[in-house]
Motif scaffolding. Sequence first.
Motif, PDB file in Angstrom:
ATOM      1  N   CYS A 205       0.854  -1.187   0.000  1.00  0.00           N
ATOM      2  CA  CYS A 205       0.000   0.000   0.000  1.00  0.00           C
ATOM      3  C   CYS A 205       0.890   1.237   0.000  1.00  0.00           C
ATOM      4  N   ARG A 206       0.292   2.391  -0.112  1.00  0.00           N
ATOM      5  CA  ARG A 206       1.014   3.652   0.020  1.00  0.00           C
ATOM      6  C   ARG A 206       0.737   4.270   1.387  1.00  0.00           C
ATOM      7  N   LYS A 207       1.572   5.205   1.758  1.00  0.00           N
ATOM      8  CA  LYS A 207       1.363   5.876   3.046  1.00  0.00           C
ATOM      9  C   LYS A 207      -0.022   6.500   3.115  1.00  0.00           C
ATOM     10  N   SER A 208      -0.488   7.019   1.993  1.00  0.00           N
ATOM     11  CA  SER A 208      -1.802   7.659   1.962  1.00  0.00           C
ATOM     12  C   SER A 208      -2.940   6.663   2.155  1.00  0.00           C
ATOM     13  N   ASP A 209      -2.656   5.355   2.049  1.00  0.00           N
ATOM     14  CA  ASP A 209      -3.672   4.325   2.253  1.00  0.00           C
ATOM     15  C   ASP A 209      -3.813   3.928   3.720  1.00  0.00           C
ATOM     16  N   MET A 210      -3.090   4.602   4.603  1.00  0.00           N
ATOM     17  CA  MET A 210      -3.153   4.296   6.033  1.00  0.00           C
ATOM     18  C   MET A 210      -4.014   5.316   6.761  1.00  0.00           C
ATOM     19  N   ARG A 211      -4.870   4.847   7.616  1.00  0.00           N
ATOM     20  CA  ARG A 211      -5.677   5.736   8.468  1.00  0.00           C
ATOM     21  C   ARG A 211      -5.158   5.624   9.898  1.00  0.00           C
ATOM     22  N   ILE A 212      -4.661   6.754  10.419  1.00  0.00           N
ATOM     23  CA  ILE A 212      -4.043   6.803  11.745  1.00  0.00           C
ATOM     24  C   ILE A 212      -4.859   7.745  12.626  1.00  0.00           C
ATOM     25  N   TRP A 213      -5.188   7.311  13.840  1.00  0.00           N
ATOM     26  CA  TRP A 213      -5.931   8.182  14.755  1.00  0.00           C
ATOM     27  C   TRP A 213      -5.700   7.751  16.199  1.00  0.00           C
ATOM     28  N   ASP A 214      -6.238   8.524  17.111  1.00  0.00           N
ATOM     29  CA  ASP A 214      -6.138   8.248  18.552  1.00  0.00           C
ATOM     30  C   ASP A 214      -4.665   8.098  18.968  1.00  0.00           C
ATOM     31  N   LYS A 222       0.192  14.540  25.994  1.00  0.00           N
ATOM     32  CA  LYS A 222      -0.148  14.873  24.632  1.00  0.00           C
ATOM     33  C   LYS A 222       1.108  15.279  23.868  1.00  0.00           C
ATOM     34  N   ILE A 223       1.141  14.945  22.603  1.00  0.00           N
ATOM     35  CA  ILE A 223       2.281  15.318  21.781  1.00  0.00           C
ATOM     36  C   ILE A 223       2.168  16.791  21.418  1.00  0.00           C
ATOM     37  N   LYS A 224       3.254  17.515  21.608  1.00  0.00           N
ATOM     38  CA  LYS A 224       3.246  18.960  21.413  1.00  0.00           C
ATOM     39  C   LYS A 224       3.367  19.331  19.938  1.00  0.00           C
ATOM     40  N   ASN A 225       2.969  20.554  19.634  1.00  0.00           N
ATOM     41  CA  ASN A 225       3.147  21.161  18.313  1.00  0.00           C
ATOM     42  C   ASN A 225       2.427  20.404  17.192  1.00  0.00           C
ATOM     43  N   ASN A 226       1.356  19.707  17.569  1.00  0.00           N
ATOM     44  CA  ASN A 226       0.543  18.998  16.578  1.00  0.00           C
ATOM     45  C   ASN A 226       1.353  18.036  15.716  1.00  0.00           C
ATOM     46  N   ASN A 227       2.378  17.453  16.303  1.00  0.00           N
ATOM     47  CA  ASN A 227       3.225  16.521  15.572  1.00  0.00           C
ATOM     48  C   ASN A 227       2.807  15.070  15.786  1.00  0.00           C
ATOM     49  N   ASN A 228       1.544  14.845  16.141  1.00  0.00           N
ATOM     50  CA  ASN A 228       1.130  13.483  16.459  1.00  0.00           C
ATOM     51  C   ASN A 228       1.176  12.561  15.244  1.00  0.00           C
ATOM     52  N   ILE A 229       0.709  13.039  14.090  1.00  0.00           N
ATOM     53  CA  ILE A 229       0.748  12.201  12.890  1.00  0.00           C
ATOM     54  C   ILE A 229       2.188  11.874  12.514  1.00  0.00           C
ATOM     55  N   ILE A 230       3.062  12.869  12.631  1.00  0.00           N
ATOM     56  CA  ILE A 230       4.477  12.648  12.301  1.00  0.00           C
ATOM     57  C   ILE A 230       5.073  11.584  13.206  1.00  0.00           C
ATOM     58  N   ALA A 231       4.752  11.638  14.499  1.00  0.00           N
ATOM     59  CA  ALA A 231       5.284  10.654  15.443  1.00  0.00           C
ATOM     60  C   ALA A 231       4.811   9.249  15.092  1.00  0.00           C
ATOM     61  N   ALA A 232       3.528   9.110  14.707  1.00  0.00           N
ATOM     62  CA  ALA A 232       3.000   7.801  14.338  1.00  0.00           C
ATOM     63  C   ALA A 232       3.647   7.299  13.051  1.00  0.00           C
ATOM     64  N   GLU A 233       3.825   8.182  12.086  1.00  0.00           N
ATOM     65  CA  GLU A 233       4.450   7.780  10.823  1.00  0.00           C
ATOM     66  C   GLU A 233       5.894   7.342  11.030  1.00  0.00           C
ATOM     67  N   ILE A 234       6.606   8.007  11.944  1.00  0.00           N
ATOM     68  CA  ILE A 234       7.987   7.603  12.240  1.00  0.00           C
ATOM     69  C   ILE A 234       8.006   6.200  12.825  1.00  0.00           C
ATOM     70  N   GLU A 235       7.048   5.900  13.696  1.00  0.00           N
ATOM     71  CA  GLU A 235       6.963   4.556  14.277  1.00  0.00           C
ATOM     72  C   GLU A 235       6.743   3.508  13.189  1.00  0.00           C
ATOM     73  N   ILE A 236       5.834   3.779  12.252  1.00  0.00           N
ATOM     74  CA  ILE A 236       5.577   2.836  11.161  1.00  0.00           C
ATOM     75  C   ILE A 236       6.819   2.698  10.276  1.00  0.00           C
ATOM     76  N   ARG A 237       7.441   3.831   9.965  1.00  0.00           N
ATOM     77  CA  ARG A 237       8.638   3.786   9.117  1.00  0.00           C
ATOM     78  C   ARG A 237       9.741   2.973   9.775  1.00  0.00           C
ATOM     79  N   ASN A 238       9.945   3.148  11.072  1.00  0.00           N
ATOM     80  CA  ASN A 238      10.989   2.407  11.774  1.00  0.00           C
ATOM     81  C   ASN A 238      10.712   0.900  11.752  1.00  0.00           C
TER      82      ASN A 238
END
Length: 267
Positions: A205-214, A222-238
């Motif tokens: 799939c592509r990254k855009s095919d992933m739905r990430i929430w909560d 809470k993750i600061k500076n609205n970087n929550n999606i970035i933090a989740a994507e880094i976890e998936i990438r790793n």
Amino acid sequence: MDHDNRRRALNEVVSLDGWYEPFTTNKKLSSLHVDVAFHEGIVGGDDPQSDVIFRLELKRADVVVVIPEVEPLSVEKSSVSRDSPSMKIQRVQSERVTKSRSAFAGAGLSLSPTAIVGAVRAGLKGRFSAESDEALSTKETLTALSVLQIVTPDGHYAWRIEPNFGEGLRGRPWDAAAKPRLKIKDKRPAGSKSIEPGVNLEIRCRKSDMRIWDIKLKNGEKIKNNNNIIAAEIEIRNRLVGAGLISTADDFQYSMLTLNNVRANSL
């Protein structure tokens, strides 16, 4: 012989397995069965090295059959399951006849509907008018998941899975035992004693095919500076890098991603 050659990065949202019946001297064709199941998952909860936890599901995915060039196998093209969404088109036609206000007004005549239709068709357009309605309606048998057979840009047979309802993929797109994907042909010479060949199965799939929430940190902050999606994507990438499924961050951003890679062997 059973080889466990599996690279799985996101078992939380998709499971993948496959098999085929062993070849024999008299049996050179075998059906390839692929069992895939999609579900919503919680990522990071059981990983002590992860600081973030979130929910994840796939919005679209390709199930790909890859026969390595070194394997003495080929695909029987006529056996490929040519899945596509099923849709029936129904044609509905009706005819309405309207009697003119002045028709036979002075004569006081009364005609049956059948006679009126006959009169219109006979050409008495001055006294009657006819209207024809035609409509096309579609009837579609929907399951939870839509399956479309495709060929990938790198030349492999695949099945694209999308939801018919909701945002994410849930459940199995087919019955693995009853509906094999294709048949593979053993190209080894007669009497060969080489090990049984294998087929690779992939979820792409592509990254855009992933739905990430909560998304939240494990310590509850809470993750600061609205970087929550970035933090989740880094976890998936790793995870993908750790499983050897991608090499660089650019692969994650722009490429078609392989989430799981499983070898299907004979039973």
